[in-house]
Design an enzyme around this catalytic site. Structure first.
Site, PDB file in Angstrom:
ATOM      1  N   CYS A  31       0.834  -1.211   0.000  1.00  0.00           N
ATOM      2  CA  CYS A  31       0.000   0.000   0.000  1.00  0.00           C
ATOM      3  C   CYS A  31       0.872   1.265   0.000  1.00  0.00           C
ATOM      4  O   CYS A  31       1.584   1.531   0.971  1.00  0.00           O
ATOM      5  CB  CYS A  31      -0.900  -0.048   1.230  1.00  0.00           C
ATOM      6  SG  CYS A  31      -1.727   1.500   1.642  1.00  0.00           S
ATOM      7  N   CYS A  34       0.126   3.739   2.782  1.00  0.00           N
ATOM      8  CA  CYS A  34       0.604   3.181   4.058  1.00  0.00           C
ATOM      9  C   CYS A  34       2.087   3.476   4.247  1.00  0.00           C
ATOM     10  O   CYS A  34       2.531   3.827   5.340  1.00  0.00           O
ATOM     11  CB  CYS A  34       0.388   1.667   4.108  1.00  0.00           C
ATOM     12  SG  CYS A  34      -1.343   1.161   4.029  1.00  0.00           S
TER      13      CYS A  34
END
Length: 106
Positions: A31, A34
Site C-alpha cells: 500500500c 501506508c
C-alpha cells in the site's frame, strides 16, 4: 520508543487489555499511502512515548483482527481507549490530524 508490532496472537494483550490510549495503524506492505504514513506513525510513537501506545498491524499477517474490525481499506487507523474503539480514520492522514485525535483521548 518505537511502535509496537501487532499480530493476531498479541492483539488482545497489547490493545484490548491495555488501559489508556492505543492507536493501531492497519497497513499493508503493498500500500503506497501506508508507506507514506509510516514515518508519521514512527514520529507519533516517539512523541507520545509514556502517554499513548502506538501500534502497527500488517493486515496481510493478521486476518482475524482485520475481520473483527471490518478493515476493508488501508491505511485504517483505529484509536482505542481502555480497550474500546474510540475513533477511526480511513486513508492517508496528516500528523496534525492524528495528533488531534490522540490529544482528544488523553
Amino acid at each position: 520508543m518505537s511502535e509496537v508490532i501487532l499480530t493476531d496472537a498479541n492483539f488482545e494483550e497489547e490493545v484490548l487489555n491495555c488501559k489508556g490510549v492505543v492507536m493501531v495503524d492497519f497497513w499493508a506492505t503493498w500500500c503506497g499511502p501506508c508507506r507514506m504514513l509510516a514515518p508519521v506513525v514512527e514520529e507519533l510513537a516517539a512523541d507520545y512515548a509514556g502517554k499513548a501506545k502506538i501500534c502497527k498491524l500488517d493486515t496481510d499477517q493478521a486476518p482475524d483482527a482485520c475481520a473483527k474490525y471490518r478493515i476493508s481499506s488501508v491505511p485504517t487507523i483505529i484509536f482505542f481507549k481502555d480497550g474500546n474503539v474510540a475513533a477511526q480514520t480511513v486513508g492517508l492522514q496528516s500528523k496534525a490530524a492524528l495528533q488531534e485525535k490522540l490529544n482528544a483521548l488523553l
